[in-house]
Motif scaffolding. Structure first.
Motif, PDB file in Angstrom:
ATOM      1  N   LEU A 267       0.836  -1.200   0.000  1.00 34.64           N
ATOM      2  CA  LEU A 267       0.000   0.000   0.000  1.00 34.64           C
ATOM      3  C   LEU A 267       0.874   1.256   0.000  1.00 34.64           C
ATOM      4  O   LEU A 267       0.638   2.196  -0.767  1.00 34.64           O
ATOM      5  CB  LEU A 267      -0.886  -0.025   1.246  1.00 34.64           C
ATOM      6  N   ASN A 268       1.910   1.267   0.848  1.00 31.63           N
ATOM      7  CA  ASN A 268       2.839   2.406   0.882  1.00 31.63           C
ATOM      8  C   ASN A 268       3.460   2.655  -0.491  1.00 31.63           C
ATOM      9  O   ASN A 268       3.554   3.788  -0.950  1.00 31.63           O
ATOM     10  CB  ASN A 268       3.992   2.139   1.866  1.00 31.63           C
ATOM     11  N   LEU A 269       3.889   1.545  -1.137  1.00 28.07           N
ATOM     12  CA  LEU A 269       4.571   1.692  -2.428  1.00 28.07           C
ATOM     13  C   LEU A 269       3.612   2.186  -3.514  1.00 28.07           C
ATOM     14  O   LEU A 269       3.968   3.045  -4.320  1.00 28.07           O
ATOM     15  CB  LEU A 269       5.224   0.372  -2.853  1.00 28.07           C
ATOM     16  N   LYS A 271       0.875   3.920  -3.013  1.00 33.20           N
ATOM     17  CA  LYS A 271       0.518   5.316  -2.723  1.00 33.20           C
ATOM     18  C   LYS A 271       1.635   6.258  -3.168  1.00 33.20           C
ATOM     19  O   LYS A 271       1.367   7.323  -3.734  1.00 33.20           O
ATOM     20  CB  LYS A 271       0.264   5.480  -1.231  1.00 33.20           C
ATOM     21  N   ASN A 272       2.866   5.867  -2.911  1.00 33.07           N
ATOM     22  CA  ASN A 272       3.989   6.695  -3.368  1.00 33.07           C
ATOM     23  C   ASN A 272       3.991   6.820  -4.887  1.00 33.07           C
ATOM     24  O   ASN A 272       4.247   7.890  -5.436  1.00 33.07           O
ATOM     25  CB  ASN A 272       5.319   6.082  -2.924  1.00 33.07           C
ATOM     26  N   ALA A 273       3.705   5.679  -5.557  1.00 31.85           N
ATOM     27  CA  ALA A 273       3.690   5.686  -7.030  1.00 31.85           C
ATOM     28  C   ALA A 273       2.589   6.629  -7.517  1.00 31.85           C
ATOM     29  O   ALA A 273       2.794   7.413  -8.460  1.00 31.85           O
ATOM     30  CB  ALA A 273       3.465   4.272  -7.544  1.00 31.85           C
ATOM     31  N   THR A 325       9.718  14.485   0.535  1.00 29.26           N
ATOM     32  CA  THR A 325       9.795  15.647  -0.347  1.00 29.26           C
ATOM     33  C   THR A 325       8.381  16.212  -0.524  1.00 29.26           C
ATOM     34  O   THR A 325       8.165  17.081  -1.349  1.00 29.26           O
ATOM     35  CB  THR A 325      10.358  15.241  -1.731  1.00 29.26           C
ATOM     36  N   LYS A 326       7.434  15.643   0.251  1.00 35.59           N
ATOM     37  CA  LYS A 326       6.034  16.060   0.095  1.00 35.59           C
ATOM     38  C   LYS A 326       5.634  17.011   1.215  1.00 35.59           C
ATOM     39  O   LYS A 326       6.071  16.838   2.350  1.00 35.59           O
ATOM     40  CB  LYS A 326       5.125  14.828   0.143  1.00 35.59           C
ATOM     41  N   LEU A 327       4.765  17.958   0.868  1.00 39.92           N
ATOM     42  CA  LEU A 327       4.322  18.939   1.868  1.00 39.92           C
ATOM     43  C   LEU A 327       3.614  18.272   3.037  1.00 39.92           C
ATOM     44  O   LEU A 327       3.817  18.621   4.192  1.00 39.92           O
ATOM     45  CB  LEU A 327       3.377  19.945   1.208  1.00 39.92           C
ATOM     46  N   LEU A 332       7.590   8.443   6.758  1.00 43.55           N
ATOM     47  CA  LEU A 332       7.740   7.179   7.498  1.00 43.55           C
ATOM     48  C   LEU A 332       7.401   5.962   6.632  1.00 43.55           C
ATOM     49  O   LEU A 332       7.817   4.858   6.935  1.00 43.55           O
ATOM     50  CB  LEU A 332       6.836   7.183   8.734  1.00 43.55           C
ATOM     51  N   GLY A 333       6.648   6.195   5.546  1.00 43.75           N
ATOM     52  CA  GLY A 333       6.176   5.073   4.715  1.00 43.75           C
ATOM     53  C   GLY A 333       7.276   4.091   4.340  1.00 43.75           C
ATOM     54  O   GLY A 333       7.174   2.895   4.620  1.00 43.75           O
ATOM     55  N   LEU A 334       8.355   4.599   3.746  1.00 46.10           N
ATOM     56  CA  LEU A 334       9.385   3.680   3.255  1.00 46.10           C
ATOM     57  C   LEU A 334      10.285   3.154   4.361  1.00 46.10           C
ATOM     58  O   LEU A 334      10.771   2.024   4.279  1.00 46.10           O
ATOM     59  CB  LEU A 334      10.221   4.350   2.164  1.00 46.10           C
TER      60      LEU A 334
HETATM   61 MG   LIG Z   1       4.873   7.375   1.265  1.00 40.47          MG
END
Ligand SMILES: [Mg+2]
Ligand SMILES: Nc1ncnc2c1ncn2[C@@H]1O[C@H](COP(=O)(O)OP(=O)(O)OP(=O)(O)O)[C@@H](O)[C@H]1O
Length: 368
Positions: A267-269, A271-273, A325-327, A332-334
């Motif tokens: 899910l983290n990956l 969402k990042n994508a 790098t996100k506002l 913590l996701g990765l």
């Molecule tokens: Mg993330």
């Protein structure tokens, strides 16, 4: 008499030829050494460069041999990136006389440059470059683990500090409850208790997500697991005009994992994508591909996107806790995903280029 002179000549010619042979041989060895070597003379002129060093500097050996730094920097076939690299090396080692200098090349490999000069070098500066990428990776993993351990400790102490007063407040409110009921304020008690429980839940959730517990592994088929996660993210993908494609080729493969934790990683990956695709712009057709491959005792899950990709700085720090790098990102996701995969005895790797996209590969133990 004449023959004696001739013999001496033949003798010295043979000596010269064999000395030349030995010289050629050593030069050949130096030229093809897997470490890079470059030699500047006392006037700052480049007098020797081997194949590996020329490759590292992105220069053709014949065009820079015999040149001074200024002449090298004027060469039109050298890219700006490589010119900057050469200038930095020259400044750090020859100008500032630092014995060691570290640099990374465009393929993300790390090189340690060592300089030798002084009496034994007769005014020359000898620079040798050694590939220390593997050493660096071990160093970074150790650093990463230290940081994660530190994060675990901080989280535990925060939990301790916040949970204790919350428990005390909860207890006293319950003691006050009959009095508040008499005053007709039981609704307030209910709200206070509900909010305390909510605060407690938030802390628990944070702790669980920043410090994953030991995995409770079971054997599960990998494709249905991935399908469930894809289902969870489909609506967000739709909103971003992005397609998620799952290659269902390896239906029979099972992995030995803690299902909840691995779902969290996938899910983290994804969402990042989705975020990376969203950052490219409205007219970009986003695509996230999930593929499963069998590799000896492991199962590899490939998750690739055609989002904005990552630069070198992001790539070296993306598994660091709190790096974002996100506002609105927590960063913590990765780092949590990295820890989860490590706890499973697996690995997570990444390959990315700016403007093209990113591919993560998670390798997990195959269930027998
Ligand atoms: Mg993330
Ligand atoms: N697929 C990707 N494409 C481009 N950049 C990525 C990708 N995955 C991760 N990154 C970069 O790595 C950083 C760290 O990612 P991570 O998931 O740890 O935190 P985050 O997404 O910023 O925040 P959070 O996951 O806590 O909401 C991101 O901020 C982003 O810059």
């Amino acid at each position: 008499m004449l023959s004696e002179i001739q013999e001496t000549r033949v003798g010295s010619l043979q000596t010269f030829q064999s000395t030349q042979l030995v010289k050629d041989k050593y030069e050949n060895i130096l030229e093809h050494l897997d470490s890079g070597i470059i030699l500047f003379n006392r006037h700052g002129m480049l007098t020797f460069i081997n194949v590996q060093m020329a490759r590292l500097l992105g220069a053709s050996r014949s065009s820079i041999m015999g040149c001074s730094l200024t002449q090298i920097l004027r060469q039109s076939q050298l890219s700006r990136f490589n010119k900057r690299k050469i200038l930095r090396i020259y400044k750090e080692t020859i100008f500032y006389r630092k014995r060691h200098h570290e640099l990374s090349d465009e393929n993300g490999r790390y090189w340690l440059l060592t300089v030798t000069y002084g009496d034994q070098m007769d005014g020359d500066f000898l620079l040798s470059a050694k590939d220390v990428s593997e050493h660096k990776q071990i160093e970074q993993t150790a650093y990463q683990n230290d940081k994660l351990a530190m994060l675990g400790k901080i989280s535990a102490s925060i939990a301790h500090e916040i949970r204790n007063p919350l428990t005390a407040i909860r207890g006293f409110i319950q003691l006050l409850r009959p009095h508040l009921l008499q005053l007709g304020k039981d609704e307030y008690t209910r709200i206070i208790l509900m909010e305390i429980d909510r605060a407690n839940d938030i802390i628990c959730e944070f702790l669980n997500s920043s410090k994953p517990s030991a995995p409770q592994t079971i054997s599960v088929p990998v494709i249905p697991l991935l399908k469930e996660v894809v289902l969870l993210t489909e609506s967000e993908a739709l909103l971003k005009g992005c397609q998620i494609v799952l290659d269902e080729g390896q239906l029979s493969l099972n992995i030995l994992v803690d299902v909840k934790q691995i779902k969290q990683v996938i899910l983290n990956l994804i969402k990042n994508a989705l975020d990376a695709i969203g950052d490219v712009g409205h007219y970009h057709v986003g695509m996230i591909k999930l593929e499963v491959k069998e590799e000896r005792n492991n199962v590899d899950i490939h998750i690739s996107d055609n989002g904005k990709g990552m630069d070198h700085n992001t790539l070296t720090r993306l598994f660091d806790p709190f790096f974002t790098t996100k506002l609105s990102g927590t960063g913590l996701g990765l780092s949590v995903s990295y820890r989860i995969i490590k706890n499973h005895g697996g690995t997570i790797s990444v390959d990315s280029s700016v403007g093209e996209g990113t591919k993560f590969v998670i390798s997990l133990p195959k269930a027998k």
